[in-house]
Design a protein around this motif. Sequence first.
Motif, PDB file in Angstrom:
ATOM      1  N   GLN A  26      26.703  -5.298  20.149  1.00 10.75           N
ATOM      2  CA  GLN A  26      26.999  -5.358  19.027  1.00 10.75           C
ATOM      3  C   GLN A  26      26.401  -4.948  17.505  1.00 10.75           C
ATOM      4  OE1 GLN A  26      30.016  -3.152  18.895  1.00 10.75           O
ATOM      5  NE2 GLN A  26      29.866  -3.084  21.075  1.00 10.75           N
ATOM      6  N   ALA A  27      26.897  -4.502  16.916  1.00  9.42           N
ATOM      7  CA  ALA A  27      26.058  -4.631  15.429  1.00  9.42           C
ATOM      8  C   ALA A  27      26.257  -5.803  14.584  1.00  9.42           C
ATOM      9  CB  ALA A  27      26.413  -2.725  14.604  1.00  9.42           C
TER      10      ALA A  27
ATOM     11  N   GLY B 193      40.146  -6.931  27.062  1.00  7.59           N
ATOM     12  CA  GLY B 193      39.057  -5.655  25.303  1.00  7.59           C
ATOM     13  C   GLY B 193      37.865  -5.395  26.921  1.00  7.59           C
TER      14      GLY B 193
ATOM     15  N   ALA C 206      35.628  -5.621  18.650  1.00  6.37           N
ATOM     16  CA  ALA C 206      33.752  -5.235  18.821  1.00  6.37           C
ATOM     17  C   ALA C 206      32.815  -5.840  18.608  1.00  6.37           C
ATOM     18  CB  ALA C 206      33.945  -4.024  19.315  1.00  6.37           C
ATOM     19  N   LYS C 207      32.914  -7.578  18.398  1.00  6.32           N
ATOM     20  CA  LYS C 207      31.483  -8.084  17.505  1.00  6.32           C
ATOM     21  C   LYS C 207      30.265  -8.741  18.838  1.00  6.32           C
ATOM     22  CE  LYS C 207      34.022  -6.541  13.988  1.00  6.32           C
ATOM     23  NZ  LYS C 207      33.178  -6.614  13.007  1.00  6.32           N
TER      24      LYS C 207
ATOM     25  N   GLU D  47      29.302 -11.901  18.694  1.00  7.85           N
ATOM     26  CA  GLU D  47      29.174 -12.654  19.727  1.00  7.85           C
ATOM     27  C   GLU D  47      30.655 -13.226  20.562  1.00  7.85           C
ATOM     28  OE1 GLU D  47      28.790 -14.247  15.618  1.00  7.85           O
ATOM     29  OE2 GLU D  47      27.022 -15.467  16.996  1.00  7.85           O
ATOM     30  N   GLY D  48      30.735 -12.042  20.627  1.00  6.39           N
ATOM     31  CA  GLY D  48      32.488 -12.158  21.548  1.00  6.39           C
ATOM     32  C   GLY D  48      33.460 -11.263  20.898  1.00  6.39           C
ATOM     33  N   LEU D  49      34.743 -11.088  21.631  1.00  2.00           N
ATOM     34  CA  LEU D  49      35.426  -9.447  20.984  1.00  2.00           C
ATOM     35  C   LEU D  49      36.318 -10.956  20.303  1.00  2.00           C
ATOM     36  CD1 LEU D  49      36.879  -7.864  24.443  1.00  2.00           C
ATOM     37  CD2 LEU D  49      35.087  -7.482  22.418  1.00  2.00           C
TER      38      LEU D  49
ATOM     39  N   GLY E 234      35.968 -14.307  24.321  1.00  2.00           N
ATOM     40  CA  GLY E 234      35.704 -13.125  23.819  1.00  2.00           C
ATOM     41  C   GLY E 234      34.966 -12.577  24.593  1.00  2.00           C
ATOM     42  N   ALA E 235      35.357 -12.914  26.411  1.00  3.09           N
ATOM     43  CA  ALA E 235      34.891 -11.666  27.099  1.00  3.09           C
ATOM     44  C   ALA E 235      35.610 -10.589  27.410  1.00  3.09           C
ATOM     45  CB  ALA E 235      34.177 -12.657  28.714  1.00  3.09           C
TER      46      ALA E 235
ATOM     47  N   ILE F 290      26.317 -15.763  24.975  1.00  3.84           N
ATOM     48  CA  ILE F 290      27.334 -14.430  25.686  1.00  3.84           C
ATOM     49  C   ILE F 290      27.255 -13.560  24.629  1.00  3.84           C
ATOM     50  CG2 ILE F 290      29.434 -15.710  24.460  1.00  3.84           C
ATOM     51  CD1 ILE F 290      31.366 -14.143  26.343  1.00  3.84           C
ATOM     52  N   ARG F 291      27.309 -12.157  24.803  1.00  2.00           N
ATOM     53  CA  ARG F 291      27.323 -11.376  23.673  1.00  2.00           C
ATOM     54  C   ARG F 291      27.746  -9.898  24.341  1.00  2.00           C
ATOM     55  NH1 ARG F 291      25.596 -14.694  20.631  1.00  2.00           N
ATOM     56  NH2 ARG F 291      24.216 -14.380  19.111  1.00  2.00           N
ATOM     57  N   ILE F 292      28.253  -9.145  23.640  1.00  2.00           N
ATOM     58  CA  ILE F 292      28.367  -8.041  23.801  1.00  2.00           C
ATOM     59  C   ILE F 292      28.002  -6.512  23.811  1.00  2.00           C
ATOM     60  CG2 ILE F 292      30.995  -6.949  23.689  1.00  2.00           C
ATOM     61  CD1 ILE F 292      31.672  -9.125  24.564  1.00  2.00           C
TER      62      ILE F 292
ATOM     63  N   HIS G  78      33.646  -2.088  27.101  1.00  2.00           N
ATOM     64  CA  HIS G  78      32.613  -3.055  27.185  1.00  2.00           C
ATOM     65  C   HIS G  78      32.492  -3.877  27.697  1.00  2.00           C
ATOM     66  CE1 HIS G  78      35.462  -2.842  23.518  1.00  2.00           C
ATOM     67  NE2 HIS G  78      33.844  -2.497  22.601  1.00  2.00           N
TER      68      HIS G  78
ATOM     69  N   ASP H 137      30.073  -7.910  29.320  1.00  2.00           N
ATOM     70  CA  ASP H 137      29.848  -9.072  28.184  1.00  2.00           C
ATOM     71  C   ASP H 137      28.920  -9.721  28.680  1.00  2.00           C
ATOM     72  OD1 ASP H 137      33.524 -10.117  28.999  1.00  2.00           O
ATOM     73  OD2 ASP H 137      31.683  -9.826  30.247  1.00  2.00           O
TER      74      ASP H 137
END
Lengths: 317, 317, 317, 317
Positions: free
Chosen positions: A92-93, C124, C142-143, C145-147, C305-306, D88-90, D105, D107
């Motif tokens: 995500q941005a 999410g 939805a960011k 580095e995690g939701l 945030g997963a 972790i990244r989304i 989404h 992860d």
Amino acid sequence: MSRRMKTLTIAAIAAVALVLVARSIAVGQSDRWYPSRWGADDQRGAANRITPAKVLEAKALITKGAIYQLGRVYEAGMPMFGSRHYSIRIPQAFEMPGRNEGVFHDDIISGELGQIGTQFDGLGHLGIGDLFYNGNRRREFAKPEGLTKLGIENVGPIVTRGVLVDVARFKGVEQLPPTYEITAADLTGALQRQRTEIGAGDVVLIHTGWGSLWMKDNAKFVATAPGIGVAAAQLLVNEEVVLVGSDNWGVEVMPNPDAELSAPVHQLLLARNGIYLHENLATEGLARDNVYEFVYVFAPLRLKGATGSPGNPIALR
Amino acid sequence: MSRRMKTLTIAAIAAVALVLVARSIAVGQSDRWYPSRWGADDQRGAANRITPAKVLEAKALITKGAIYQLGRVYEAGMPMFGSRHYSIRIPQAFEMPGRNEGVFHDDIISGELGQIGTQFDGLGHLGIGDLFYNGNRRREFAKPEGLTKLGIENVGPIVTRGVLVDVARFKGVEQLPPTYEITAADLTGALQRQRTEIGAGDVVLIHTGWGSLWMKDNAKFVATAPGIGVAAAQLLVNEEVVLVGSDNWGVEVMPNPDAELSAPVHQLLLARNGIYLHENLATEGLARDNVYEFVYVFAPLRLKGATGSPGNPIALR
Amino acid sequence: MSRRMKTLTIAAIAAVALVLVARSIAVGQSDRWYPSRWGADDQRGAANRITPAKVLEAKALITKGAIYQLGRVYEAGMPMFGSRHYSIRIPQAFEMPGRNEGVFHDDIISGELGQIGTQFDGLGHLGIGDLFYNGNRRREFAKPEGLTKLGIENVGPIVTRGVLVDVARFKGVEQLPPTYEITAADLTGALQRQRTEIGAGDVVLIHTGWGSLWMKDNAKFVATAPGIGVAAAQLLVNEEVVLVGSDNWGVEVMPNPDAELSAPVHQLLLARNGIYLHENLATEGLARDNVYEFVYVFAPLRLKGATGSPGNPIALR
Amino acid sequence: MSRRMKTLTIAAIAAVALVLVARSIAVGQSDRWYPSRWGADDQRGAANRITPAKVLEAKALITKGAIYQLGRVYEAGMPMFGSRHYSIRIPQAFEMPGRNEGVFHDDIISGELGQIGTQFDGLGHLGIGDLFYNGNRRREFAKPEGLTKLGIENVGPIVTRGVLVDVARFKGVEQLPPTYEITAADLTGALQRQRTEIGAGDVVLIHTGWGSLWMKDNAKFVATAPGIGVAAAQLLVNEEVVLVGSDNWGVEVMPNPDAELSAPVHQLLLARNGIYLHENLATEGLARDNVYEFVYVFAPLRLKGATGSPGNPIALR
């Protein structure tokens, strides 16, 4: 340690040493190939052949200002050896504060990055049993967080004369057949046809035509490969080259015609002679344009303790 | 869609458009900066300035055969922006079958590889709201598996004249102070001191001295940075350069003196002008040797759909 | 913002809202499905149905002390959706100092870990356009580095009565055919055959037999799947279950018989009703032993945030 | 192999064996700790103690229907050992075709997932020199793509009686001091205070209070730890437990009071006795509520060939 234990230890070490020597002879490795010609502490191998004189010699080859990109695209679905992987995702941005509405993207990547796609094999990649370049013992330098010797960060930039040997053209084919072993005579013949010579400190790239399968027939591409055999590799060793590259996945013929040998050319070049390999190169542009001499430029990523490097080498003429 | 819905949609779009225009004016972006000068479909930006003529012009700068490595070592503990990461591990050795005892190592790496350490920012990295280089809309090309436009694989090799601007030396310091904004006058003054000029198609590297903190005082290194401001960047835009690099982590001054602006130089260079950035360069060798002109060589890794590239650019003279 | 801009903004927002409502009606979503029955701030959805009373009710189902493992093995080559990946490597051993010769291994893993193999879908994971569970707007939570909302860490442990619905057995087959849509009547019929009822707060697992293809015929496994359709899912919604699981990769029939719909059951369960999905379950043991009632136990990994969680749910009886 | 080589090999092996035995005696490992009590081929160790009878015994402890979550949140910035990492990244959202506007989404996660955060140590994690549980030799089962023996997928679910030993309370403190070694007398005393007994097949969790530093003072948390010493661990071995857990990062005291020992409790439990460790548990809820007996439920993720497992174990009462 007690005296008795010490005696036992010495006896054991002596016995083990004898076995190792006997085994070495059995596999034809009686010669003493280390320390290297660049000294017992050297970690750069044939990269030592890159000198200001070679750079200046190479410079003269730039006559048209043309640049050839020799690296392939890293992408999902590209051919890979064994269970290696490559993954890229765009998160995500990130939105930055401020009235100028800054927004940015990263990429998150994972994989065996020194050993996938267009790849430069470092001296810590492959050895003979426990022995690697310059007699370094694997168990002493292969550590979980990176190689403590022979890491790719030691190599430094390679800027020198490059020679393309178009073996496919010499054999009159677009693509050498699967498992075809390129001989020393093939190299010599191809060089004569091209009227090119190889000199000390050069980089030699072998065009087999196998690269035309890349992303076209990946299953066939990785199943086998035409490539140089041990004798052809020895010829290049004798010429004191810096690096051998090719448009296949292992530079050398895969599998080796001798079913009892796995990757003997890697051992001959990397371990015994400190000569690098560059795999999965896009040599088709040079071959198409009959460019047999050029400046080869590649600076491995300085990945501390890594066994290899991804990259995008170029040819200048 | 019903007629009523169509009408509503049109009304909504019209209203949104008005708001966008108004907002654009508010942040001083009234000018129309796209399509790009290289056409509405261009994805390479200022890389289009690399021509055979520039390569040949650069060639003449190689007089000593010296190579400077401008890339830093990628390693655990290196300074990183935000929560980005870099991990490398050497897996257990692979043992190959055969009597020649082939043994090899891979490396397994993960991280935001286009945006850590020495990094080359592509045109898909940073934008202005939803707008990126050439007016591309983020939501249309930023996809999970990679950018579908402006990916780093479009850039191609950069081989051109490089200029080092030693602003630290011009200001009489080893290292510019934290948050120091380099002005257009600083650039001009430093160039005059050096007796160097910048030309179209050049690469410009700014030496701030900030890089001497790398792996020495990482906390200080990433907290702020001296770097070019918008006016200095505009000067480089006017000179039609290809790339601006520096020995700091963002090329531009961080944070911006205007607290309401985040990374405006990135926006000016990347989005509006298609000019690349190269961050965390090791410029100290060039500065030490007073090398102000050289051949800059860098070929971004062809990571399909990536926003940037790691690498090890070099300077030749 | 100027007054004029404010007016424009308000007009635009109003117009957009009208369009959204109209569109919602067009796709049959005229009902207002948020805020959720657990309040506008709720992030746990049907996990709120797990109460001490349900735990105690479930406890009574443990009569034999038998444990069924419902999670499959995560391994190279397992079936995966799209371009997701899973990689595991064992790094070189770490050697600890000291006379006791401590040596240890880690594992290094990468992948879309919440969405591969046996996977628990969080709230999410999937939405309807920009709308997710409880009316949360994707762009707001939805960011990179995690939701920031609806992350899997909010779910908490699920310990409740589980019901296996053996639809394959009811249809008299070992394995439902590809793309077979399980109807509400299938569920009712299968439950009658089993003499089982579903109650509020239960977990319902659907046995289709499709799981027998796992690691046997992966290509067939992922190409399509029998599974529940929208009507069957609505029946489970009406019963107020907590989670629906199955031995296929999406719980629901894939592709949907209506070619214009993608994953409508996911939308119905996750977004509209806060009911979880558990995919790629190993239900064959329960089916073989005619175990239709049991305690289902699963505690999602608290991955901040997963969107989902890997895991190894169990059934106790 | 020639006869001479065979003779040499046998002599070497015999000599090495003698040295190994002598060394073993030297470090107090004269006892023969393998094959295991569960047979020479066993890979599950103390998980064999989980029987239907233990499940039914445990069931009786559920009287309130309360669930305690013992797993901590996995997140950026959590305390980690050495250079391990967690990322972790989304990714950008995936948009599905169809009129129902499905959007989802994933992860993407990387890290030493079996050995970070709340972690369950498997039998392949730590050994004594080359020897691991059941006498397995590291070099034979530690392969790059996963352990070929003792992988975490062999463990299976653990559902049994759990006992919390609140050593902090027994010592009259909120938190045991750094490097405090919990003795056998401490365990016995704490159990007496609680009026709890340990039985064969139980899981034992040690509350030290150290966990209250988690995400509060991470630097202090990982620098040292109070925990059980070898004698306390031996007491638990004698009681034939299945697993020992704690709210610190290594279960055992770190560093060991004997500066020449690294992780001896790991060796005693994992290698010699097949007893598992569970680290970084959230025991504070149980301690706060004086819950000393409960059902412990944990099913390791079936990560083929992994050394450990992340997870979210629970306590039921």
